[in-house]
Scaffold this motif. Structure first.
Motif, mmCIF file in Angstrom:
data_model
loop_
_atom_site.group_PDB
_atom_site.id
_atom_site.type_symbol
_atom_site.label_atom_id
_atom_site.label_comp_id
_atom_site.label_asym_id
_atom_site.label_seq_id
_atom_site.Cartn_x
_atom_site.Cartn_y
_atom_site.Cartn_z
ATOM 1 N N ALA A 111 -5.491 -17.853 -9.587
ATOM 2 C CA ALA A 111 -6.168 -17.566 -10.845
ATOM 3 C C ALA A 111 -6.160 -16.072 -11.152
ATOM 4 N N VAL A 112 -6.337 -15.241 -10.119
ATOM 5 C CA VAL A 112 -6.298 -13.793 -10.319
ATOM 6 C C VAL A 112 -4.911 -13.361 -10.777
ATOM 7 N N ALA A 113 -3.877 -13.910 -10.144
ATOM 8 C CA ALA A 113 -2.512 -13.591 -10.547
ATOM 9 C C ALA A 113 -2.272 -13.970 -12.003
ATOM 10 N N LYS A 114 -2.762 -15.127 -12.405
ATOM 11 C CA LYS A 114 -2.576 -15.556 -13.793
ATOM 12 C C LYS A 114 -3.354 -14.656 -14.742
ATOM 13 N N ALA A 115 -4.564 -14.238 -14.354
ATOM 14 C CA ALA A 115 -5.361 -13.365 -15.212
ATOM 15 C C ALA A 115 -4.648 -12.042 -15.465
ATOM 16 N N PHE A 116 -3.939 -11.544 -14.461
ATOM 17 C CA PHE A 116 -3.237 -10.271 -14.596
ATOM 18 C C PHE A 116 -1.798 -10.437 -15.069
ATOM 19 N N GLY A 126 1.452 -6.501 -6.458
ATOM 20 C CA GLY A 126 0.775 -5.255 -6.803
ATOM 21 C C GLY A 126 -0.606 -5.089 -6.212
ATOM 22 N N ALA A 127 -1.098 -6.108 -5.505
ATOM 23 C CA ALA A 127 -2.443 -6.023 -4.925
ATOM 24 C C ALA A 127 -2.405 -5.301 -3.583
ATOM 25 N N ASP A 128 -3.485 -4.613 -3.270
ATOM 26 C CA ASP A 128 -3.657 -3.970 -1.969
ATOM 27 C C ASP A 128 -4.498 -4.864 -1.072
ATOM 28 N N LEU A 129 -4.082 -5.002 0.164
ATOM 29 C CA LEU A 129 -4.790 -5.874 1.099
ATOM 30 C C LEU A 129 -6.124 -5.269 1.528
ATOM 31 N N ILE A 130 -7.097 -6.143 1.759
ATOM 32 C CA ILE A 130 -8.370 -5.764 2.374
ATOM 33 C C ILE A 130 -8.419 -6.494 3.706
ATOM 34 N N LYS A 134 3.198 -12.269 -10.657
ATOM 35 C CA LYS A 134 3.612 -13.327 -9.741
ATOM 36 C C LYS A 134 2.760 -13.301 -8.479
ATOM 37 N N ILE A 135 2.805 -14.379 -7.744
ATOM 38 C CA ILE A 135 2.104 -14.458 -6.464
ATOM 39 C C ILE A 135 3.050 -15.066 -5.438
ATOM 40 N N ASP A 136 3.022 -14.506 -4.226
ATOM 41 C CA ASP A 136 3.914 -15.011 -3.186
ATOM 42 C C ASP A 136 3.316 -14.672 -1.825
ATOM 43 N N HIS A 137 3.936 -15.212 -0.777
ATOM 44 C CA HIS A 137 3.479 -14.919 0.579
ATOM 45 C C HIS A 137 3.731 -13.445 0.895
ATOM 46 N N LYS A 180 -7.341 -6.178 -3.437
ATOM 47 C CA LYS A 180 -7.815 -5.465 -4.622
ATOM 48 C C LYS A 180 -6.640 -5.282 -5.568
ATOM 49 N N ILE A 181 -6.833 -5.678 -6.808
ATOM 50 C CA ILE A 181 -5.812 -5.485 -7.829
ATOM 51 C C ILE A 181 -6.492 -4.876 -9.047
ATOM 52 N N ASP A 182 -6.055 -3.689 -9.425
ATOM 53 C CA ASP A 182 -6.680 -2.931 -10.500
ATOM 54 C C ASP A 182 -8.171 -2.761 -10.173
ATOM 55 N N ASN A 183 -9.071 -3.252 -11.014
ATOM 56 C CA ASN A 183 -10.506 -3.077 -10.778
ATOM 57 C C ASN A 183 -11.173 -4.329 -10.221
ATOM 58 N N VAL A 184 -10.376 -5.273 -9.733
ATOM 59 C CA VAL A 184 -10.908 -6.534 -9.208
ATOM 60 C C VAL A 184 -10.768 -6.565 -7.693
ATOM 61 N N ILE A 185 -11.889 -6.830 -7.011
ATOM 62 C CA ILE A 185 -11.923 -6.908 -5.546
ATOM 63 C C ILE A 185 -12.178 -8.362 -5.161
ATOM 64 N N VAL A 186 -11.215 -8.976 -4.509
ATOM 65 C CA VAL A 186 -11.274 -10.409 -4.183
ATOM 66 C C VAL A 186 -11.624 -10.565 -2.708
ATOM 67 N N MET A 187 -12.752 -11.234 -2.444
ATOM 68 C CA MET A 187 -13.266 -11.323 -1.080
ATOM 69 C C MET A 187 -13.560 -12.761 -0.689
#
Length: 244
Positions: free
Chosen positions: A84-89, A124-128, A92-95, A139-146
């Protein structure tokens, strides 16, 4: 002037809305953000439904400096937050190869399709992640996914918080009114109008004697303005509580 940094929380999961799981993350995140000078402005809870997650996320991320999401990044079919986050931005999403390598080392032959779902990260997301966190957030842009699991979410907050910008911390002071909320409502409203750079709240409770009482809380980013408003509150209480 110091920038006001704001945040929203998006809690994701049918289990929260059904009452099966009691949320333990909102209060922790709220207190954490307050302590580092970020104002939590809004909390939303949505089901495991991709259009609802996308809509809520897009609304929040446009409104606030940061958005923190919890839940829905596990190995099961209804863990759809990353998609859903990938679609919002619109990415693409992959392993993620680094995560896959960690999983291969950890699980070996037990690395199945379900576990690999947790390695899917939007482009484009950074791993936490850390040595103690198996499946990462991101974290992608201003969204932190936990994660939704409180202990893991708390560890992720510790990892990401040093990278967040923060504003001037909100200060607070509390006084017990020794009066009912209805007794102080009118005078408290007048004090709030006279001190517009403060936030004044009243919180009723039952005291040790089983009688109705009220805590009055004054908040401000300016210590002098906080002190002035609290002095006015205490003077008002002295008048109300004076012997008749």
């Amino acid at each position: 002037m110091t920038e006001i940094v704001t945040a929203g929380i998006l809690v994701i999961g049918d289990e929260i809305l059904s009452g099966r799981t009691k949320d333990k993350n909102i209060g922790f995140i709220a207190e954490y953000l307050t302590n580092i000078g970020i104002d939590l402005k809004e909390v939303r809870v949505v089901s495991d439904d991709e259009p609802d997650i996308v809509a809520a996320l897009n609304a929040l991320r446009k409104r606030y400096t940061y958005v923190f999401t919890t839940g829905g990044i596990g190995p099961t079919h209804d863990d759809i937050t990353a998609d859903a986050v990938a679609k919002a931005f619109g990415v693409k999403i992959d392993h993620h190869p680094e995560v896959v390598a960690r999983f291969q080392e950890r699980f070996g032959d037990d690395l199945n399709e379900a576990r690999l779902r947790m390695a899917r990260i939007p482009d484009g997301a950074d791993l936490i992640q850390s040595a103690t966190i198996l499946a990462p957030g991101f974290k992608i842009d201003n969204v932190i996914v936990m994660a939704g699991v409180p202990s893991i979410m708390q560890a992720m907050m510790d990892i990401v918080s040093p990278k967040l910008k923060s504003g001037l911390r909100m200060l607070s002071d509390t006084v017990k009114a020794n009066a009912r909320e209805g007794d102080v409502g009118g005078p408290l409203r007048d004090i709030a109008k006279a001190h517009p750079d403060t936030i004044i709240g009243s919180y009723p409770f039952m005291d040790e004697q089983g009688k109705p009482n009220t805590n009055l809380v004054v908040r401000s980013r300016d210590q002098d303005k906080l002190n002035a408003a609290m002095e006015a509150v205490k003077a008002m209480l002295a008048t109300i509580n004076a012997p008749k």
